[in-house]
Design a protein around this motif. Structure first.
Motif, short mmCIF file in Angstrom:
data_model
loop_
_atom_site.label_atom_id
_atom_site.label_comp_id
_atom_site.label_asym_id
_atom_site.label_seq_id
_atom_site.Cartn_x
_atom_site.Cartn_y
_atom_site.Cartn_z
N THR A 265 0.69 -1.12 0.29
CA THR A 265 -0.05 0.29 -0.01
C THR A 265 0.82 0.78 -0.03
OG1 THR A 265 -1.90 -1.25 1.28
CG2 THR A 265 -2.15 1.24 1.30
N LEU A 266 2.27 1.30 0.69
CA LEU A 266 2.48 2.21 0.85
C LEU A 266 4.14 2.71 -0.08
CD1 LEU A 266 2.98 2.70 5.04
CD2 LEU A 266 1.19 3.87 3.08
N GLU A 267 3.71 2.46 -1.24
CA GLU A 267 4.73 2.40 -2.39
C GLU A 267 5.52 3.60 -2.43
OE1 GLU A 267 4.63 2.39 -6.72
OE2 GLU A 267 2.83 1.76 -6.64
N ASP A 268 6.89 3.17 -1.94
CA ASP A 268 7.74 4.41 -2.25
C ASP A 268 8.06 5.16 -3.22
OD1 ASP A 268 8.15 4.22 0.52
OD2 ASP A 268 9.65 2.81 0.51
N ILE A 269 8.43 6.45 -3.03
CA ILE A 269 8.87 7.48 -4.87
C ILE A 269 9.97 6.87 -4.47
CG2 ILE A 269 8.88 9.65 -5.67
CD1 ILE A 269 6.36 8.60 -5.29
N ASN B 39 5.61 5.49 -14.55
CA ASN B 39 5.11 3.71 -14.07
C ASN B 39 3.91 3.82 -13.68
OD1 ASN B 39 7.58 3.46 -11.27
ND2 ASN B 39 6.85 5.11 -11.29
N ASN B 40 3.60 4.00 -15.67
CA ASN B 40 2.17 3.83 -15.76
C ASN B 40 0.61 4.51 -14.94
OD1 ASN B 40 0.56 3.45 -18.08
ND2 ASN B 40 0.77 1.23 -17.56
N LYS B 41 1.06 5.38 -14.15
CA LYS B 41 0.30 5.38 -13.31
C LYS B 41 -1.08 6.10 -14.29
CE LYS B 41 1.76 3.91 -9.70
NZ LYS B 41 1.98 2.01 -8.82
N VAL B 42 -2.17 6.46 -13.81
CA VAL B 42 -3.23 6.69 -13.92
C VAL B 42 -4.32 8.13 -13.18
CG1 VAL B 42 -6.39 6.74 -15.33
CG2 VAL B 42 -3.87 5.16 -15.89
N TYR B 43 -4.23 7.15 -11.90
CA TYR B 43 -5.52 8.06 -10.69
C TYR B 43 -4.01 8.04 -9.36
CZ TYR B 43 -8.67 10.46 -8.50
OH TYR B 43 -9.46 10.87 -7.84
N GLY B 44 -3.52 8.85 -8.71
CA GLY B 44 -3.39 9.35 -7.22
C GLY B 44 -4.58 10.02 -6.60
N PHE B 45 -4.58 9.99 -5.15
CA PHE B 45 -5.33 10.22 -4.09
C PHE B 45 -4.11 9.96 -2.77
CE2 PHE B 45 -5.43 5.85 -3.66
CZ PHE B 45 -5.55 5.32 -2.30
N THR B 46 -4.84 11.14 -1.86
CA THR B 46 -4.51 11.03 -0.40
C THR B 46 -5.13 10.31 0.98
OG1 THR B 46 -5.07 13.13 -0.44
CG2 THR B 46 -2.94 12.62 -0.92
N THR C 295 -9.59 0.56 -15.17
CA THR C 295 -8.00 0.40 -14.67
C THR C 295 -7.76 -0.69 -13.83
OG1 THR C 295 -7.19 2.06 -13.02
CG2 THR C 295 -7.43 2.66 -15.51
N ARG C 296 -5.78 -0.84 -13.71
CA ARG C 296 -5.66 -2.23 -13.38
C ARG C 296 -5.41 -1.09 -11.62
NH1 ARG C 296 -2.14 -2.17 -17.31
NH2 ARG C 296 0.08 -1.70 -15.13
N LYS C 297 -5.46 -1.97 -11.31
CA LYS C 297 -5.35 -1.40 -9.27
C LYS C 297 -3.85 -0.90 -9.47
CE LYS C 297 -4.99 -5.70 -7.27
NZ LYS C 297 -5.43 -6.78 -5.75
N ASP C 298 -3.01 -1.28 -10.35
CA ASP C 298 -1.84 -1.56 -9.64
C ASP C 298 -1.72 0.47 -10.19
OD1 ASP C 298 -1.96 -2.12 -12.40
OD2 ASP C 298 0.35 -2.41 -12.15
#
Length: 384
Positions: A50-54, A222-229, A328-331
């Motif tokens: 869950t806590l994917e590091d930058i 990193n082929n991300k689509v959506y980011g949240f906090t 989208t994929r969850k990743d």
């Protein structure tokens, strides 16, 4: 029972009683010692997936000014705010905070949109605090106002009932206009056609940590689509038929559902019902090409033609969240633990090892919303 045993039991009862009294009489103490806040500090609640590091390579370096493979601040991205002239003071505060914490190092352009022309005073105040370009745009009439085909008598009755039921923004037509605009139109604005990525910022929000990395570069590479906090439950009374409408769309268009999607974040029974979890969209960093794509375009049109934005009070947060979770994929969805963010009354404060210290954060981790009883972070954790 001997004297020592009785004494120990008495102490235990006194401690329990004192905790109960303090929990009911002192809000901060109650939050800090609540089960949800204690749970957030246990090892099993901070899953490494869950806590994917930058990675450090995305942090700006004075020597190289490079993040990942992209020169710092050079992703095709913008910081986006929807505001009115009456929001001048709160808009300036939000923009100044994000400039100080992030954008003075990366110098991404700002786009500010309003359904009416911005005043000279608004433009002057905003221009004074930004570090790079700023564009002010007026929203096209048809993108903002209630469409003519809506049955106004039915819509008025719905607003009146929600207002009588004390549902937040239940009687507001302008709030519905905003939700529909944010769901299906903002990414169509002429100014935003120049950009792929956006970071949504609202008036009167706060950023509590230094952001020395480029989230746009990280998502792009990193082929991300959506980011949240922040993630939480929606009010069921505002979306009583939304999930049924979604299910109807999926039955007609199963080809748009992605493999390894995040449906189990949205649903506790494999999609039969909606558990009301959604990403709080007042903060989102996302790829506008997803909203512009075929799947979402057809999805929004399907929702819109039912009139649910006006006959109920569908928010852009559940609409966006359902779409990215299914299509989208969850990743490809990223939780930005590193970004300390506050939209009253909720705050996300970084909880990963060393992240609070690295960001020189001013927020109190004990007051982070992540594992509050109304948070959906546990649903997000379980799908990782």
């Amino acid at each position: 029972m001997n004297t020592t045993t009785r004494y120990i039991l008495l102490v235990i009862f006194l401690v329990i009683g004192l905790h109960s009294i303090l929990s009911f009489t002192h809000e901060d103490y109650g939050r800090a010692t609540s089960i949800s806040n204690i749970a957030a500090q246990l090892p099993w609640s901070s899953s490494s997936s869950t806590l994917e590091d930058i990675p450090d390579s995305y942090y700006i370096s004075p020597e190289t000014n490079v993040t990942g493979g992209i020169q710092a601040g050079k992703a095709n991205a913008t910081l986006l705010m929807l505001a009115r002239n009456s929001d001048t003071d709160s808009a300036v505060r939000s923009i100044r905070e994000l400039e100080d914490k992030f954008n003075k190092k990366f110098k991404y352009p700002w786009v500010l949109l309003n359904e009416e022309p911005f005043s000279d005073e608004f433009k002057k105040r905003i221009s004074n605090v930004v570090s790079g370009e700023v564009h002010f745009g007026e929203i096209p009439h048809d993108h903002w106002y209630q469409p003519d085909w809506i049955d106004e008598e039915k819509a008025t009755a719905a607003r009146k009932k929600m207002e009588d039921d004390h549902i937040i923004y239940g009687g507001s037509l302008s709030y519905r206009n905003m939700c529909r605009f944010n769901s299906g139109f903002f990414y169509r604005h002429p100014i935003l056609q120049n950009y792929k990525w956006y970071w949504r910022v609202e008036p009167d929000v706060h950023f509590h940590c230094d952001i020395d990395f480029d989230p746009f570069a990280y998502m792009q590479e990193n082929n991300k689509v959506y980011g949240f906090t922040i993630t939480m439950y929606e009010y069921l009374a505002t979306i009583p038929t939304l999930w049924e409408t979604v299910q109807n769309f999926i039955k007609e268009n199963p080809q748009y559902v992605a493999e390894n999607n995040a449906v189990n974040y949205l649903s506790d029974n494999g999609g039969s019902s909606f558990n009301l979890c959604h990403f709080w969209s007042n903060f989102e960093i996302a790829d506008m090409d997803f909203w512009r794509g075929e799947a979402y375009s057809k999805f929004f049109d399907h929702l819109d033609k039912t009139g649910g934005f006006y006959y109920e009070r569908w928010g852009d947060a559940p609409v966006h969240s359902i779409a990215v979770s299914l299509f989208t994929r969850k990743d490809q969805i990223h939780f930005f633990d590193d970004i300390g963010y506050e939209h009253n009354p909720y705050t996300h404060c970084p909880r990963g090892p060393g992240k609070w210290e690295k960001g020189k954060c001013s927020c109190n981790p004990d007051h982070s919303f992540d594992y509050d009883g109304y948070s959906c972070m546990k649903q997000w954790d379980r799908i990782q």
